[in-house]
Design an enzyme around this catalytic site. Structure first.
Site, PDB file in Angstrom:
ATOM      1  CE  LYS A   3      -7.057  -0.835  -2.941  1.00 30.86           C
ATOM      2  NZ  LYS A   3      -5.726  -0.438  -2.432  1.00 30.86           N
ATOM      3  CE1 TYR A  43      -4.115   1.306  -7.350  1.00 31.82           C
ATOM      4  CE2 TYR A  43      -4.516  -1.033  -7.702  1.00 31.82           C
ATOM      5  CZ  TYR A  43      -4.707   0.130  -6.957  1.00 31.82           C
ATOM      6  OH  TYR A  43      -5.489   0.092  -5.820  1.00 31.82           O
ATOM      7  CG  PHE A  51       4.159  -1.423  -4.297  1.00 29.80           C
ATOM      8  CD1 PHE A  51       2.927  -1.168  -4.898  1.00 29.80           C
ATOM      9  CD2 PHE A  51       4.911  -0.332  -3.861  1.00 29.80           C
ATOM     10  CE1 PHE A  51       2.454   0.138  -5.052  1.00 29.80           C
ATOM     11  CE2 PHE A  51       4.445   0.972  -4.009  1.00 29.80           C
ATOM     12  CZ  PHE A  51       3.213   1.200  -4.615  1.00 29.80           C
ATOM     13  CB  THR A  85      -1.507   4.711   1.425  1.00 31.02           C
ATOM     14  OG1 THR A  85      -1.780   5.829   0.592  1.00 31.02           O
ATOM     15  CG2 THR A  85      -1.243   3.475   0.580  1.00 31.02           C
ATOM     16  NE  ARG A  96      -6.975   2.552   2.015  1.00 30.04           N
ATOM     17  CZ  ARG A  96      -6.463   3.346   1.071  1.00 30.04           C
ATOM     18  NH1 ARG A  96      -5.882   4.496   1.410  1.00 30.04           N
ATOM     19  NH2 ARG A  96      -6.529   3.001  -0.195  1.00 30.04           N
ATOM     20  CG  ASN A 106      -4.996  -0.272   1.131  1.00 28.44           C
ATOM     21  OD1 ASN A 106      -5.601  -0.851   0.226  1.00 28.44           O
ATOM     22  ND2 ASN A 106      -4.218   0.761   0.903  1.00 28.44           N
ATOM     23  CG  HIS A 109      -8.893   2.696  -5.732  1.00 30.83           C
ATOM     24  ND1 HIS A 109      -7.683   3.312  -5.862  1.00 30.83           N
ATOM     25  CD2 HIS A 109      -9.716   3.304  -6.622  1.00 30.83           C
ATOM     26  CE1 HIS A 109      -7.758   4.245  -6.802  1.00 30.83           C
ATOM     27  NE2 HIS A 109      -8.992   4.256  -7.282  1.00 30.83           N
ATOM     28  CD  GLU A 122      -9.278   6.044 -10.176  1.00 35.55           C
ATOM     29  OE1 GLU A 122     -10.139   6.060  -9.277  1.00 35.55           O
ATOM     30  OE2 GLU A 122      -8.063   6.082  -9.956  1.00 35.55           O
TER      31      GLU A 122
HETATM   32  P1  ATP Z   1      -5.506   3.595  -3.737  1.00 37.27           P
HETATM   33  O1  ATP Z   1      -4.917   4.196  -5.004  1.00 37.27           O
HETATM   34  O2  ATP Z   1      -5.623   2.094  -3.784  1.00 37.27           O
HETATM   35  O3  ATP Z   1      -6.768   4.271  -3.303  1.00 37.27           O
HETATM   36  P2  ATP Z   1      -3.759   5.177  -2.205  1.00 37.27           P
HETATM   37  O4  ATP Z   1      -4.041   6.254  -3.217  1.00 37.27           O
HETATM   38  O5  ATP Z   1      -4.000   5.467  -0.777  1.00 37.27           O
HETATM   39  O6  ATP Z   1      -4.518   3.864  -2.540  1.00 37.27           O
HETATM   40  P3  ATP Z   1      -1.365   4.639  -3.643  1.00 37.27           P
HETATM   41  O7  ATP Z   1      -0.058   5.269  -3.310  1.00 37.27           O
HETATM   42  O8  ATP Z   1      -2.089   5.102  -4.864  1.00 37.27           O
HETATM   43  O9  ATP Z   1      -2.266   4.704  -2.349  1.00 37.27           O
HETATM   44  O10 ATP Z   1      -1.096   3.077  -3.743  1.00 37.27           O
HETATM   45  C1  ATP Z   1      -2.006   2.226  -4.402  1.00 37.27           C
HETATM   46  C2  ATP Z   1      -2.129   0.939  -3.627  1.00 37.27           C
HETATM   47  O11 ATP Z   1      -0.911   0.207  -3.727  1.00 37.27           O
HETATM   48  C3  ATP Z   1      -2.328   1.102  -2.122  1.00 37.27           C
HETATM   49  O12 ATP Z   1      -3.651   1.365  -1.754  1.00 37.27           O
HETATM   50  C4  ATP Z   1      -1.859  -0.241  -1.612  1.00 37.27           C
HETATM   51  O13 ATP Z   1      -2.856  -1.256  -1.837  1.00 37.27           O
HETATM   52  C5  ATP Z   1      -0.686  -0.533  -2.535  1.00 37.27           C
HETATM   53  N1  ATP Z   1       0.596  -0.078  -1.988  1.00 37.27           N
HETATM   54  C6  ATP Z   1       1.028   1.207  -1.859  1.00 37.27           C
HETATM   55  N2  ATP Z   1       2.263   1.252  -1.349  1.00 37.27           N
HETATM   56  C7  ATP Z   1       2.635  -0.042  -1.155  1.00 37.27           C
HETATM   57  C8  ATP Z   1       3.823  -0.682  -0.664  1.00 37.27           C
HETATM   58  N3  ATP Z   1       4.889   0.016  -0.265  1.00 37.27           N
HETATM   59  N4  ATP Z   1       3.836  -2.040  -0.618  1.00 37.27           N
HETATM   60  C9  ATP Z   1       2.774  -2.766  -1.024  1.00 37.27           C
HETATM   61  N5  ATP Z   1       1.636  -2.230  -1.518  1.00 37.27           N
HETATM   62  C10 ATP Z   1       1.566  -0.895  -1.575  1.00 37.27           C
HETATM   63 MG    MG Z   2      -3.928   6.014  -5.313  1.00 36.94          MG
END
Ligand code: ATP
Ligand code: MG
Length: 148
Positions: A3, A43, A51, A85, A96, A106, A109, A122
């Site tokens: 990211k 997303y 968020f 996450t 992470r 974080n 992705h 993707e």
């Molecule tokens: P990613 O899809 O980025 O690999 P992930 O699958 O671990 O991450 P997801 O639940 O898909 O997590 O969330 C996507 C992204 O949105 C997270 O990686 C983080 O950057 C952001 N995110 C998730 N939850 C929150 C939150 N509560 N507040 C702010 N940002 C969030």
């Molecule tokens: Mg995800």
């Protein structure tokens, strides 16, 4: 995909090394500037979250480094190396857990192994077919058995 925070913090090499050393094979990679349309599509599953707008703002805020890795059970292997996450819940030793502090920023992705097809979807979103290469790594026969 590394990211924008990971790119700005100079972590591309560190993260690529971890996947390479694990034995995964890079078959494509590029530095990209994600625009709003691509971010919305990438997303889409989070479109109704509070968020979401901030997340789209963050992911479009600077270059990201997209990668495609292959290897035995690669999506699951990568996911376990990435961690949870929230970096606060990610075990030390994960990307992470070692390199991140913030729930949104974080670092990386990864496709979701619990969402079958998310990896293919993707890859198609971020890469042209010609950008993905087929080749063998010299150590492949030491890394996987034929069944993998
Ligand atoms: P990613 O899809 O980025 O690999 P992930 O699958 O671990 O991450 P997801 O639940 O898909 O997590 O969330 C996507 C992204 O949105 C997270 O990686 C983080 O950057 C952001 N995110 C998730 N939850 C929150 C939150 N509560 N507040 C702010 N940002 C969030
Ligand atoms: Mg995800």
């Amino acid at each position: 995909m590394i990211k924008p925070d990971g790119v700005q913090r100079g972590l591309i090499g560190e993260i690529v090394s971890r996947f390479e050393e694990r034995g995964l094979k890079m078959v494509g990679s590029k530095l990209i500037q994600i625009d709003e349309d691509l971010a919305n599509e990438h997303y889409a599953e989070h479109a109704d979250k509070d968020f979401f707008d901030e997340l789209v703002g963050f992911i479009t805020s600077g270059p990201a480094f997209a990668m495609v890795w292959q290897g035995a059970d690669a999506t699951r292997q990568v996911r376990s190396m990435v961690g949870k996450t929230d970096p606060a819940e990610s075990a030390p030793g994960t990307i992470r857990g070692d390199l991140g502090l913030d729930l949104e920023r974080n670092v990386i992705h990864a496709s979701d192994h619990e969402d079958p097809g998310s990896n293919e979807r993707e890859i198609q979103l971020f890469f042209e077919e010609t950008e993905l290469l087929e080749y063998s790594r010299i150590d492949e026969s030491w890394l996987y058995t034929d069944e993998d």
